[in-house]
Write an enzyme that holds these catalytic residues in place. Structure first.
Site, short mmCIF file in Angstrom:
data_model
loop_
_atom_site.label_atom_id
_atom_site.label_comp_id
_atom_site.label_asym_id
_atom_site.label_seq_id
_atom_site.Cartn_x
_atom_site.Cartn_y
_atom_site.Cartn_z
N VAL A 11 15.91 -15.31 56.17
CA VAL A 11 16.59 -16.64 55.19
C VAL A 11 15.73 -16.84 54.14
CG1 VAL A 11 17.58 -18.91 55.23
CG2 VAL A 11 18.12 -17.08 57.11
N THR A 126 18.97 -22.93 61.16
CA THR A 126 20.15 -23.46 61.98
C THR A 126 19.68 -24.25 63.18
OG1 THR A 126 21.13 -21.43 61.56
CG2 THR A 126 21.94 -22.42 63.57
N PHE A 154 24.92 -19.14 55.30
CA PHE A 154 25.99 -18.46 55.98
C PHE A 154 25.79 -16.85 55.80
CE2 PHE A 154 27.83 -22.62 55.11
CZ PHE A 154 28.02 -22.85 56.64
N GLU A 157 23.65 -10.41 57.59
CA GLU A 157 22.53 -9.13 57.15
C GLU A 157 23.18 -8.00 56.84
OE1 GLU A 157 19.40 -8.67 59.92
OE2 GLU A 157 19.65 -10.56 61.02
N ASN A 213 29.72 -19.90 64.12
CA ASN A 213 29.40 -18.63 64.69
C ASN A 213 29.87 -18.30 66.00
OD1 ASN A 213 27.98 -17.28 62.77
ND2 ASN A 213 26.08 -18.00 63.35
N GLY A 258 34.80 -2.99 70.80
CA GLY A 258 33.56 -2.26 71.11
C GLY A 258 32.53 -2.79 71.77
N CYS A 265 21.46 -14.33 65.46
CA CYS A 265 22.47 -15.53 65.09
C CYS A 265 23.57 -15.68 66.24
CB CYS A 265 23.16 -15.40 63.71
SG CYS A 265 22.04 -15.67 62.29
N LYS A 268 22.28 -16.34 69.97
CA LYS A 268 21.40 -17.34 70.20
C LYS A 268 22.38 -18.59 69.62
CE LYS A 268 19.01 -18.27 66.50
NZ LYS A 268 19.24 -19.60 65.74
N LYS A 328 23.56 -3.90 63.59
CA LYS A 328 24.55 -3.69 62.96
C LYS A 328 23.98 -2.97 61.51
CE LYS A 328 25.59 -7.04 59.81
NZ LYS A 328 26.23 -8.17 59.23
#
Length: 441
Positions: A11, A126, A154, A157, A213, A258, A265, A268, A328
């Site tokens: 971040v 956060t 916000f 990634e 989230n 999936g 994020c 957690k 991801k």
């Protein structure tokens, strides 16, 4: 304006570079010498599309530089963004705020001589709701002139630079008009372009990121719960998601069945929100989030079961190709990666596992050195008894299934992300299994 960014992890590094790109003079602060050295040379310590060229440009311009000195930071600027990590702490899932406290405590002795400058600490980490008030009390004696605001990030990634420079909204939790005015000045280029600027109290701003989230995680786990029902009944979860998403009240986003979510994020944050609610005596209000978490964990076991089915019931002594290690695409982040969790679970069942990822191999190897890693998709799949598609990199969508079928031992595929063209793979002779879908070959 002059700004500091305390903490130059994911971040902080992105925020510092983007603020400098907007024309501010920025000083990044971190305790890790190697990271500071790399950033000062214009080299980000992680992969994020677009960040490398941006960082090099603003470092070369002189608008962004870095230091390990908190004292230098305190004298450099009157606005300090706190961007340190808040990892999961312990079995309760509560956020570990040691780094936040250390950042504020480190600045405090140098802020007490600030006179009437109006020092502003802006939290981007956060944190549990109530953190800014606790920090305000912590600063009361040492830095009474310091104000605290909360401005949650916000970032996605893989899209962090765009999300910072062209955000969907900016949320600021402030207690004074002065803090609001200063943040409006900092973000003026975005506000001029029409970005919504939502002003609230610090507690609400702290809660926004966690609540957002938690909601997204709930959508993902909901559609994966439906996928389990589809598996039991022969229904097709992709058609189900499409039909649900056509309802304007629901929409299609984050109804992607999936392997589920991972990263630093969502897992957690839902645990941290649950833990904070329980501290407040309101655990029952978010009890469903524990099931959201469990559904998500279960998807990893389900994918392993699909792989086992495709190789005849046992993975022992089987060759398994794993496509994807990052949690991801467009990231080298392997924190709580579902892909790596599946790869390791398959290995523990006796399989020989070869893992490919376009960016995350080095990070994956540092976490799971016992797995074998290759840099070529074809080499990963050579002689495989089953191929597991676990991360949605575009490169995997471009694979020619007919050509790949000639290099594997058995043309068997688990599309754990439900994103490949199943009909094309089936036409090329592959047997395809995917969560929540009828057998596709």
């Amino acid at each position: 304006m002059r700004l500091t960014v305390i903490g130059t992890g994911y971040v902080g590094a992105v925020h510092a570079a983007c603020m400098a790109d907007l024309g501010h003079e920025v000083l990044g602060v971190d305790t890790e010498a190697d990271r500071i050295g790399a950033l000062a040379r214009g080299r980000p310590p992680f992969y994020e599309p677009g960040l490398s060229s941006l960082l090099q440009r603003v470092v070369d311009s002189g608008r962004l530089r870095f230091t390990r000195s908190t004292a230098e930071a305190a004298h450099f600027a009157d606005t300090h963004f706190v961007c340190v990590g808040t990892p999961q702490g312990g079995a309760s899932g509560a956020a570990d705020l040691r780094h936040v406290d250390a950042a504020v405590d480190g600045l405090a002795p140098f802020l007490c001589d600030g006179g009437d400058r109006g020092v502003l600490l802006v939290g981007k980490s956060t944190v549990p709701v109530g953190t800014s008030e606790r920090l305000r009390q912590r600063l009361h004696d040492t830095a009474p002139n310091a104000d605290i605001a909360w401005n949650p990030e916000f970032l996605r990634e893989g899209h962090a630079v765009a999300d910072t420079l062209r955000p969907e909204r900016i949320v600021v939790g402030v207690g004074t008009e002065h803090a609001e005015a200063r943040l409006r000045r900092i973000y003026d280029p975005m506000l001029t372009n029409g970005t919504p600027f939502i002003v609230t109290d610090p507690a609400t701003a702290e809660l926004v990121k966690l609540a957002s989230n938690a909601f997204l995680a709930t959508r993902i786990s909901f559609i994966n719960a439906m996928a389990e029902i589809c598996d039991a009944t022969g229904a097709d979860v992709l058609t189900l998601a499409e039909a649900m998403g056509a309802d304007s009240r629901i929409g299609r986003r984050f109804l992607a069945p999936g392997l589920g979510f991972g990263g630093s994020c969502l897992p957690k944050d839902i645990r941290a929100l649950t833990a904070r609610a329980e501290e407040l005596g309101l655990g029952g209000s978010v009890a469903f989030l524990r099931e959201v978490d469990e559904i998500n964990r279960r998807q990893r076991r389900r994918v392993v079961d699909l792989a086992r089915r495709l190789v005849g019931g046992s993975l022992k002594d089987r060759d398994v190709a794993v496509l994807g290690a990052a949690f991801k695409p467009f990231s080298d982040d392997v924190r709580d990666s579902p892909a790596l969790a599946v790869a390791e679970a398959v290995r523990l069942r006796g399989a020989r596992v070869r893992v490919h990822d376009p960016e995350a191999v080095d990070n994956a190897r540092s976490v799971h050195p016992e797995l074998q890693y290759v840099l070529d998709v074809g080499k990963a799949c050579e002689g495989a008894d089953v191929v597991l598609h676990l991360t949605e990199w575009p490169q995997y969508h471009d694979i020619d299934p007919a050509a790949l079928a000639r290099s594997v031992r058995t043309p068997a595929l688990v599309d754990a992300r439900n994103s490949l063209d199943a009909s094309a793979w089936r036409s090329a002779g592959w047997t395809v299994l995917a969560p929540g879908r009828p057998r596709l070959g």
